[in-house]
Design an enzyme around this catalytic site. Structure first.
Site, PDB file in Angstrom:
ATOM      1  N   SER A  36       0.838  -1.189   0.000  1.00 18.67           N
ATOM      2  CA  SER A  36       0.000   0.000   0.000  1.00 18.67           C
ATOM      3  C   SER A  36       0.872   1.238   0.000  1.00 18.67           C
ATOM      4  O   SER A  36       1.992   1.231   0.505  1.00 18.67           O
ATOM      5  CB  SER A  36      -0.928   0.025   1.210  1.00 18.67           C
ATOM      6  N   LYS A  37       0.352   2.283  -0.600  1.00 21.82           N
ATOM      7  CA  LYS A  37       1.126   3.518  -0.711  1.00 21.82           C
ATOM      8  C   LYS A  37       1.516   4.064   0.649  1.00 21.82           C
ATOM      9  O   LYS A  37       2.546   4.669   0.823  1.00 21.82           O
ATOM     10  CB  LYS A  37       0.303   4.565  -1.458  1.00 21.82           C
TER      11      LYS A  37
END
Length: 500
Positions: free
Chosen positions: A261-262
């Site tokens: 995930s970012k």
RNA sequence: GGCCUCGUCGUCUAGCGGUUUAGGACGCCGCCCUCUCAAGGCGGAGAUCGCCGGUUCGAAUCCGGUCGAGGCUACCA
């Protein structure tokens, strides 16, 4: 039974949607498609799936194209390149979807559905809370007579078009190139929506239309699409088109074992470029995340990848992205890339750090290339060169690291002051060529003159000249500096530390 | 809930019924080399192959079950 037409020339595609940058998972999918095309003499097509106007942006599209180029994944057909099966943006292909819908209408393979989103949501909510659970659209509108349906359409009532899942159809089966034999019961297949009430195609419909029209033979994509595959096969069948070979790829997870995930991980290709990774290293690393050449080889160049890549050695298991190994691999590529390529690659890092300008580099190209051996085997990331080489750019004085000064120069019984005075005279002696070997050999004679171990000669020089007890090779570095600067640094150190 | 997957050292993986005391790579530890740090060389620790049963003379490899993880089940892609 669905099977691929193996007689067709290999055509594969990478189809990102421009709702974000190109991330690690997408990059690997792209690499596999690209490598597969190359190893099978096929074509690699890039198609942009931009049918979601809410989330798609031109900027993201540009970033994706840039990342693809940076990775060196050249496409044979696609944006900027064209091709015989264009256009390569889904938003420019709407006519092909309406054509396909017309064909399905004629074949009586679809029907209009007037149920509203609200009605559907309510039905689903109710079904989910009841005993049997939700098992798809209840097919209310499927039983509408042709006349009634047409009358409602003519009256302007909003409607979607749904696929009429065949009644007497056995389980949907196919051979996935990675997962093997797959079988899905037909009775869990929903009469899925193909065309929305605003006339736009849904994902499953658009992909199948594009893949058939572009004559894609192998669909290599993330395994989040595995469960979509039987639905898509139903569409291929309704269209009467050959079903491609599918190869689904497992997911790439973060170090914590969770989905990338970012927020928690660096996920975009662009970030890795900025961090100082080489495209060759990233391609090699990603290729090996879920695929192996032979279980032994870890450094695999593009040519080898392009000649040996195949679907049968792809792993099913999700892979955790281990950046430590990527770093090692990047270091390995830096070691072998050569001085010229290194200077090109490291330039933005040196300039960014303020060590030099792009003009300096182009004017003193060979001097910068001479820097390469000093850091080649000491760098994991391109930017590592900045920290390791900055002392060279410091001129007549250098920042003396306090810890190094205490440990080396001020150490009890080190006689560092004697050493430095002697070395100063050697380095100032213009009769000695300003080259690595003569300088080093001459300094080494001090081990006998002063009766000290080599370490006690060289370490004080290192601290005085580089400012630190840890540095690239000493005389190789000195050789690249000006004689007056080096002598000045020793005088400076003598003055600062010993009060000379 | 339903459908579908996946499960070998910390991590990436090899392994396709016996040649396996489960091989390689990263990381870790030690030694060598050495003017520091690296790089390189050598060696070491580290996986009873998720678990339980079954088939078989023999299973990480085949079968069943179970547990854990994940995906799909949208008028997102």
């Amino acid at each position: 039974m669905a099977s691929a037409d193996s007689s067709r020339p290999v055509r594969v595609r990478f189809a990102p949607s421009p709702t974000g940058e190109l991330h690690i998972g997408g990059a690997r999918t792209a690499i596999y498609n690209w490598a597969f095309a190359r190893s099978h003499g096929g074509s690699f097509i890039l198609r942009i799936e931009d049918t979601d106007p809410e989330r798609s942006t031109e900027e993201n599209k540009q970033v994706i194209l840039r990342s693809m180029k940076w990775l060196g994944l050249d496409w044979d057909e696609g944006p900027e390149k064209g091709g015989n099966f264009g256009p390569y943006l889904q938003t420019e292909r709407f006519n092909t979807y309406t054509d396909a819908l017309e064909q399905l209408k004629k074949a009586d393979a679809v029907y209009p559905c007037f149920c509203t989103k609200e009605e559907l949501d309510a039905k689903r909510a109710q079904a989910e809370s009841s005993e049997g659970g939700y098992s798809g659209y209840d097919r209310t509108c499927r039983s509408l007579s042709k006349e009634e349906a047409q009358a409602r359409i003519d009256a302007g009532e909003p409607h979607v078009w749904r696929l009429k899942v065949p009644e007497n159809h056995g389980p949907i089966e196919f051979e996935d190139a990675v997962y093997g034999h797959m079988s899905f019961p037909i009775d869990v297949m929903d009469d899925m929506i193909l065309v929305r009430s605003d006339g736009t195609p849904t994902y499953n419909f658009a992909v199948v239309c594009d893949d058939t029209n572009m004559e894609i033979t192998h669909v290599i994509r993330g395994d989040d699409h595995l469960s979509n595959t039987p639905r898509q096969i139903l569409i291929y069948e309704a269209l009467g088109k050959p079903v491609p070979t599918f190869a689904h790829l497992s997911m790439i997870l973060g170090a914590d074992g969770r989905k990338l995930s970012k927020r928690r991980n660096a996920t975009s290709v662009e970030e890795y470029a900025k961090k100082g990774y080489l495209p060759d290293a990233l391609v090699n690393f990603l290729a090996l995340l879920g695929w192996s050449l032979d279980g032994e080889t870890t450094i695999i160049d593009r040519n080898t990848l392009c000649s040996h890549f195949d679907l049968d050695r792809i792993t099913k298991k999700d892979a955790i992205f281990d950046e430590t190994k990527l770093e090692w691999m990047n270091g390995s590529y830096i070691q072998t890339m050569g001085a010229s390529a290194w200077v090109d690659a490291v330039e933005p890092f040196l300039v960014e750090a303020g060590l030099c300008t792009a003009e300096d580099i182009s004017e003193n190209r060979s001097w910068f290339e001479a820097l390469y051996p000093l850091v080649a085997e000491r760098s994991k990331l391109l930017g590592d060169a900045v920290e390791k080489l900055s002392f060279i750019f410091d001129g007549p004085t250098v920042h003396l690291d306090e810890k190094s000064v205490n440990k080396v120069l001020k150490k009890e019984g080190s006689r560092a002051d004697e050493v430095l005075r002697a070395v100063r005279d050697i380095l100032a002696d213009t009769s000695i060529a300003w080259e690595c070997d003569p300088l080093q050999d001459t300094c080494r004679t001090l081990t006998e003159t002063l009766d000290l171990k080599a370490k006690f000669i060289f370490q004080p020089i290192r601290v005085a000249v580089t400012g630190s007890q840890v540095s690239p090779p000493l005389f190789e570095s000195i050789e690249l500096m000006k004689r007056e600067d080096v002598v000045a640094r020793i005088d400076y150190t003598l003055h600062e530390v010993f009060g000379d």
